[in-house]
Scaffold this motif. Structure first.
Motif, short mmCIF file in Angstrom:
data_model
loop_
_atom_site.label_atom_id
_atom_site.label_comp_id
_atom_site.label_asym_id
_atom_site.label_seq_id
_atom_site.Cartn_x
_atom_site.Cartn_y
_atom_site.Cartn_z
N GLN A 32 0.65 -1.28 0.02
CA GLN A 32 -0.07 -0.09 0.04
C GLN A 32 0.69 1.15 0.03
O GLN A 32 0.28 2.33 -0.11
CB GLN A 32 -0.96 0.03 1.24
N LEU A 33 2.19 1.13 -0.13
CA LEU A 33 2.92 2.38 -0.04
C LEU A 33 3.69 2.85 -1.33
O LEU A 33 4.54 3.66 -1.45
CB LEU A 33 4.11 2.15 1.08
N LEU A 34 3.01 2.23 -2.40
CA LEU A 34 3.41 2.67 -3.83
C LEU A 34 2.41 2.62 -4.75
O LEU A 34 1.31 1.77 -4.53
CB LEU A 34 4.23 1.47 -4.36
N ALA A 35 2.23 3.67 -5.39
CA ALA A 35 1.15 4.04 -6.39
C ALA A 35 1.61 4.70 -7.66
O ALA A 35 2.38 5.64 -7.50
CB ALA A 35 -0.12 4.85 -5.58
N CYS A 36 1.02 4.19 -8.65
CA CYS A 36 1.22 4.95 -9.99
C CYS A 36 0.24 5.63 -10.48
O CYS A 36 -1.13 5.24 -10.08
CB CYS A 36 1.46 3.58 -10.86
N ASP A 37 0.49 6.74 -11.08
CA ASP A 37 -0.61 7.66 -11.56
C ASP A 37 -1.30 7.16 -12.77
O ASP A 37 -0.83 6.75 -13.81
CB ASP A 37 0.07 8.98 -11.81
N PRO A 38 -2.49 6.98 -12.89
CA PRO A 38 -3.16 6.33 -14.00
C PRO A 38 -3.29 7.28 -15.22
O PRO A 38 -3.76 6.68 -15.93
CB PRO A 38 -4.62 6.11 -13.08
N SER A 39 -3.09 8.53 -15.06
CA SER A 39 -3.34 9.22 -16.07
C SER A 39 -1.94 9.94 -16.82
O SER A 39 -2.02 10.59 -17.64
CB SER A 39 -4.46 10.43 -15.86
N PRO A 99 1.93 9.36 -17.54
CA PRO A 99 2.87 8.30 -17.69
C PRO A 99 4.17 8.73 -16.86
O PRO A 99 4.58 10.01 -16.82
CB PRO A 99 3.25 8.28 -19.11
N GLY A 100 4.82 7.88 -16.13
CA GLY A 100 6.01 8.38 -15.43
C GLY A 100 5.71 8.74 -13.91
O GLY A 100 6.79 8.93 -13.34
N ARG A 101 4.61 9.09 -13.62
CA ARG A 101 4.36 9.65 -12.45
C ARG A 101 4.19 8.48 -11.32
O ARG A 101 3.21 7.64 -11.66
CB ARG A 101 3.06 10.52 -12.32
N LEU A 102 4.60 8.53 -10.25
CA LEU A 102 4.76 7.58 -9.20
C LEU A 102 4.88 8.12 -7.96
O LEU A 102 5.54 9.32 -7.64
CB LEU A 102 6.29 6.81 -9.52
N SER A 153 7.49 11.27 -8.07
CA SER A 153 8.36 11.11 -9.07
C SER A 153 7.58 11.47 -10.44
O SER A 153 6.66 10.71 -10.61
CB SER A 153 9.28 9.82 -9.40
N ASP A 154 8.15 12.43 -11.37
CA ASP A 154 7.44 12.62 -12.56
C ASP A 154 8.14 11.97 -13.84
O ASP A 154 7.91 12.19 -14.99
CB ASP A 154 7.31 13.88 -12.79
N ALA A 162 9.62 8.18 -13.63
CA ALA A 162 9.62 7.12 -13.48
C ALA A 162 10.63 6.78 -12.70
O ALA A 162 11.20 5.50 -12.71
CB ALA A 162 9.92 6.42 -15.10
N GLY A 163 10.52 7.73 -11.40
CA GLY A 163 11.60 7.27 -10.41
C GLY A 163 12.94 7.71 -10.51
O GLY A 163 14.02 7.35 -9.75
N ALA A 164 13.40 8.49 -11.55
CA ALA A 164 14.75 9.03 -11.60
C ALA A 164 15.02 10.09 -10.68
O ALA A 164 16.27 10.14 -10.20
CB ALA A 164 15.00 9.38 -13.22
N THR A 165 13.86 11.03 -10.50
CA THR A 165 14.27 12.15 -9.37
C THR A 165 13.01 11.96 -8.57
O THR A 165 11.65 11.74 -9.13
CB THR A 165 14.39 13.49 -9.96
N TRP A 166 13.06 12.83 -7.50
CA TRP A 166 11.85 12.87 -6.59
C TRP A 166 11.80 14.02 -5.86
O TRP A 166 12.94 14.67 -5.66
CB TRP A 166 12.20 11.76 -5.60
N ARG A 167 10.64 14.57 -5.53
CA ARG A 167 10.43 15.43 -4.44
C ARG A 167 9.15 15.18 -3.63
O ARG A 167 8.46 14.16 -3.66
CB ARG A 167 9.96 16.82 -5.33
#
Length: 734
Positions: free
Chosen positions: A563-570, A572-575, A587-588, A590-595
Motif C-alpha cells: 500500500q505504500l506505492l502507487a502509479c498515477d493512472p493518467s 506516464p512516469g508519475r509515481l 516522481s514525474d 519514472a523514479g529518476a528524480t523525486w520531491r
C-alpha cells in the motif's frame, strides 16, 4: 442509509486452532479457540464451523487463551483472551449462555496471552466438577482468579506473578486442583528469534524474566489456598492429565518431554521409554474408553503425524502408527499436502465420548478427525475456519478476478466475485505484495518472504498464467522484504517494487526497483529517501514489532503491505511512494528524480501518525489518498501538492488502514488497535467523502482489517489479519 449484506469468503480454511472442547451435553457440538480469529463452533461433529465472535470489538478478544464449556449448565461457555503491547500483557474474560452466539464481558483484571509463546498450551480455565458454580482461571502475570457464581464475578485466588500454563480440577477427588507454571525457557524459540537473548525475547513479549524453573501447585480446598508441590529448573507444565480412579497419578506435558508422577506430583520422572525427550509437548490426554491409555504428541521435530500412546499409564509409549502416506489424509486444503504438514505443531487432542475409535486433533491447519483410532485423518475441508492472515487484496478491473496475499501461504485468486479463493500453484511463501499486468491479465508479479530475524531473503515471483505456475525472477539477499509492487497503467511491461531493509548501496539494497520488461529484470532507482535514512522502515521496531503486527515482535507478519506505492493512472512516469513515518514522495520521470508530496499531512504530530497507504484515484486525474493510524484519511486534488482531511477523528482516533475508491464510493477499513483504543470499522461514503456510514459486520467481531478493494460491480472486498476475506454486497436499487 443503504443496507449491505456481508459474506465470508470460502478460502480453503485452516489456521492455528490452539484448543478444542466437546460440549458435555451434545457430542456433535465442538468449541475451537484460535490465536488470531477468536472462536468457532461446530454443530455437526467438526464437518462445518461457524465463527462465534458476535459483538466483540477489541483486537485482543480474538486472541483466545481458553474456551471452556460448563459441565453442569448447558450453553454456558467461558472465554479468556488477551495480548501483549506496550510492554505489558492484558486481557478479559467473556461469558456466553447461548453456546457462544453472544458474549458478555465479565472481567478485565486478568491478563492472558492468546497469541503469545504459550498459546498452544493447556487450558487456563477450569470448572469445578463438584461445585458447579465455581470456576478458576490462571493469568499470565495476574495469578489465579476464582468465581463462585459461574463466571459472573471474579476475585484473586493467589499465585500472583506466576506464569500459569494450565489449571485442572481432579475429576475424581472433590476440592483437588492442580496449577502448572511455565519457566522462562518455556516461552523461547517460538517466534523465530533465535539470535536474541532469552531475556530480550521475554521483554519483547510484554513479559518479565521470572527464572527458568517451572512449578506444580496443588490445592485441596478447590483453589482457595495453594501449596508448592514440585519445582524443577528448565521446566514448564504445559498440560496435565489426571486419572479419576487414581489420585496419585499425574502426567505432565513439558518443554522437554512428558513427565510421570505416582505420588500426586511431589516427584516426577521423564517418560523416556518410547517417547523422544528434549522435544516440547503441549498436552497429554486420557482415553475415557480404555483404562491406562493416554495420547500425546510433540509440538515440533517429529515426522509424519507423531501421536503416541501408552497403555500402562505412561510407563512405556509407542507411535500410534509408524508411517503415514498421502492416502491417509483426505479432504484438506492444497497446502496440507503431506502427513508431516498435518502433524506439525499439534496443540490438542480430544476424544469422542461415545465413539471409542474417534478423536480430534488441532494444529496450525485447523481441526482434523479420525474414526479409526488415528490410522487415517480427515480435515473435512476445514469448512468455516477461514483463519487466514491476509496482507492485501487486489481487484483487477480487466479480468474481474480478485487476488489476496496471505501472510503464511502463496497468493490466492477468486474468479467468482470473492465467494471462494483458490491458492496459486506451489511456490515460495509467505506472500505480501502483488500486482497484475494491466495490459496482460495473465501476468502477475508477487513478493514472497518472511521478515523475521532468521528468515530474511525476499523474492519477486512472476506468473504468466494467472498464478497456476510461477518462477523467481529476483532475489534480495539478507534483511529484505517486498513491501509493495505496482504496475504502470500507462506503460506496458513497466513494474515497480518497494523493498524494505538496509539501504546499503549493494545490488540487494532496500529501496525502489523498476522493471521495463514485465518483471524479468530489475534495476535500482535513486531515492526518494534522504541520505540520513539507512533502513526501511525508519521506525521498524515500533511499526513492525509493536504497532501493527499480528504477533508482537513477530516482525512484519500481517503488518499490512502493498500500500505504500502507487502509479498515477493518467500521467506516464508519475509515481508515488510513502514511508510509514517519513513522508510521501512523488516522481514525474519514472523514479529518476523525486520531491516531497506531503505538505499538510500529519507526519510527526505524534508517534501514532503512521502512514498506512497511498492510493491514486483511478478515475480522477491528480486525486490522491493517504491514510494514517489514528489520524484518519486525507486527500489531495493536486497530485500531492496539498492535502485536506476527509475522514477526521470523531472525536477519538480513526485508523484509516486501507482505502478503496470507485466512482463516488469510498470504502475505508479501520483496524481495531490497542494503541489507539479503537474498534473495528468499515466506513463507506456514497458522496465522495461528504458523509460516512459504518457497515462493519458486528456478527464477525473485532476483525483486524488490513486491506480493501471495490470491484466493478461496486462490491466491497475486505481482508483481515486472522479472519480471512469478506465481500459486502450493496443493497439493490429500490
Amino acid at each position: 442509509m443503504s443496507a449491505w449484506r456481508w459474506e465470508q469468503s470460502r478460502f480453503g480454511g485452516g489456521g492455528y486452532i490452539t484448543g478444542l472442547a466437546l460440549d458435555p451435553f451434545d457430542p456433535q457440538r465442538l468449541y475451537a479457540r484460535c490465536d488470531v480469529a477468536g472462536c468457532f463452533v461446530s454443530e455437526d461433529g467438526g464437518a462445518h464451523w461457524q465463527t462465534r465472535n458476535a459483538g466483540l470489538t477489541r483486537a485482543h478478544e480474538h486472541m483466545v487463551a481458553a474456551l471452556v464449556p460448563s459441565p453442569s449448565e448447558p450453553g454456558l461457555v467461558l472465554r479468556c483472551s488477551g495480548d501483549a503491547r506496550g510492554g505489558r500483557t492484558y486481557g478479559s474474560i467473556h461469558r456466553s449462555v447461548d453456546h457462544g452466539a453472544t458474549w458478555t464481558e465479565v472481567c478485565t483484571d486478568v491478563d492472558f496471552y492468546g497469541n503469545g509463546p504459550t498459546r498452544c498450551f493447556g487450558e487456563v480455565c477450569s470448572f469445578d466438577p463438584f461445585e458447579p458454580s465455581r470456576v478458576l482461571v490462571g493469568g499470565y502475570r495476574a495469578g489465579l482468579w476464582a468465581s463462585d457464581d459461574a463466571g459472573l464475578d471474579w476475585r484473586p485466588q493467589g499465585l500472583g506473578g506466576e506464569r500459569i500454563g494450565c489449571v485442572v480440577h481432579h475429576p475424581g477427588v472433590p476440592g483437588l486442583v492442580y496449577a502448572g507454571t511455565i519457566g522462562d525457557n518455556g516461552v523461547s524459540g517460538l517466534w523465530a528469534m533465535g539470535d536474541a537473548p532469552l531475556a530480550d525475547v521475554i521483554l519483547e513479549h510484554g513479559d518479565v524474566p521470572r527464572g527458568t524453573h517451572g512449578s506444580l501447585y496443588v490445592s485441596a480446598d478447590a483453589g482457595r489456598t495453594w501449596t508448592l508441590q514440585h519445582r524443577q529448573p528448565d521446566w514448564s507444565v504445559n498440560g496435565l492429565a489426571l486419572d479419576p480412579g487414581d489420585p496419585d497419578l499425574v502426567l505432565a506435558a513439558a518443554r522437554d518431554g512428558v513427565y510421570r508422577s505416582t505420588d500426586g506430583g511431589r516427584t516426577f520422572t521423564r517418560c523416556a521409554d518410547g517417547l523422544e525427550t528434549d522435544l516440547q509437548y503441549d498436552f497429554v490426554r486420557r482415553d475415557p474408553h480404555r483404562p491406562g491409555r493416554y495420547l500425546t504428541a510433540p509440538h515440533f521435530g517429529a515426522p509424519d503425524i507423531p501421536v503416541h500412546e501408552t497403555l500402562d499409564s505412561g510407563v512405556t509409549w509407542r507411535p500410534l502408527k509408524e508411517t503415514y502416506t498421502d492416502a491417509d489424509i483426505t479432504d484438506y486444503p492444497a497446502y496440507v499436502d503431506a502427513p508431516a504438514v498435518l502433524g506439525d505443531a499439534i496443540s490438542e487432542l480430544v476424544f469422542h465420548p461415545d465413539k471409542p475409535e474417534t478423536f480430534f486433533i488441532t494444529g496450525y491447519y485447523g481441526v482434523s478427525r479420525t474414526d479409526d483410532n488415528g490410522s487415517t485423518f480427515t480435515g473435512q475441508g476445514f469448512s468455516g475456519t477461514e483463519t487466514t492472515c491476509l496482507e492485501a487484496v487486489v481487484a483487477d478491473p480487466g479480468s474481474g478476478r480478485l487476488y489476496v496475499t496471505p501472510a503464511d501461504h502463496v497468493p490466492a485468486v477468486s474468479e467468482d466475485d470473492g465467494r471462494r479463493y483458490r491458492p496459486f500453484g506451489k511456490g515460495h511463501a509467505p506472500s505480501a505484495a502483488l500486482a497484475v499486468g494491466p495490459h496482460d491479465p495473465g501476468l502477475i508479479l508477487f513478493g514472497a518472504g518472511a521478515k523475521r530475524r532468521n528468515v530474511r531473503d525476499a523474492r519477486i515471483l512472476r506468473s504468466t498464467d494467472g498464478g497456476l505456475t510461477n518462477e523467481v525472477v529476483r532475489t534480495f539477499r539478507g534483511k529484505r522484504f517486498i513491501q509493495a509492487l505496482a504496475a504502470s497503467p500507462t506503460e506496458e511491461g513497466r513494474f515497480y517494487a518497494y523493498v524494505d531493509g538496509d539501504l546499503d548501496g549493494s545490488p540487494d539494497s532496500a529501496g525502489l526497483q523498476r522493471s521495463d520488461d514485465g518483471g524479468l529484470t530489475w534495476h535500482r532507482l535513486p531515492g526518494p529517501f534522504p541520505d540520513t535514512v539507512h533502513r526501511l522502515p525508519v521506525e521498524e521496531d515500533w511499526i513492525e514489532s509493536e504497532l501493527l503486527p499480528c504477533v508482537v515482535y513477530q516482525k512484519r507478519n500481517a503488518a499490512g503491505a502493498n500500500q505504500l506505492l502507487a502509479c498515477d493512472p493518467s500521467v506516464p512516469g508519475r509515481l508515488y511512494a510513502g514511508e510509514w513515518s517519513l513522508g510521501v514522495f512523488r516522481s514525474d520521470d519514472a523514479g529518476a528524480t523525486w520531491r516531497r508530496a506531503d505538505a499538510g499531512l500529519p507526519f510527526g504530530r505524534d508517534r501514532l501518525a503512521v502512514l498506512s497507504h497511498v492510493l491514486a484515484d483511478p478515475e480522477r486525474p491528480g486525486r490522491l489518498y493517504a491514510g494514517f493510524v489514528g489520524h484518519g484519511l486525507w486527500r489531495s486534488e493536486d497530485s500531492g501538492e496539498s492535502w485536506s482531511c476527509v475522514l477526521a477523528p470523531d472525536p477519538g482516533p480513526v485508523n484509516a488502514t486501507s482505502v478503496a475508491v470507485r466512482g463516488g464510493r469510498l470504502a475505508v477499513v479501520c483496524e481495531p488497535m490497542w494503541w489507539t483504543d479503537t474498534p473495528a470499522r468499515v466506513l463507506v461514503s456514497e458522496d465522495d467523502g461528504g458523509s460516512w456510514q459504518d457497515i462493519h459486520p458486528t456478527e464477525y467481531g473485532a476483525v483486524r482489517w488490513k486491506g480493501v478493494a471495490i470491484d466493478p460491480a461496486g462490491r466491497i472486498h475486505a481482508v483481515s489479519c486472522g479472519n480471512g476475506a469478506f465481500v459486502a454486497h450493496p443493497a439493490p436499487p429500490a
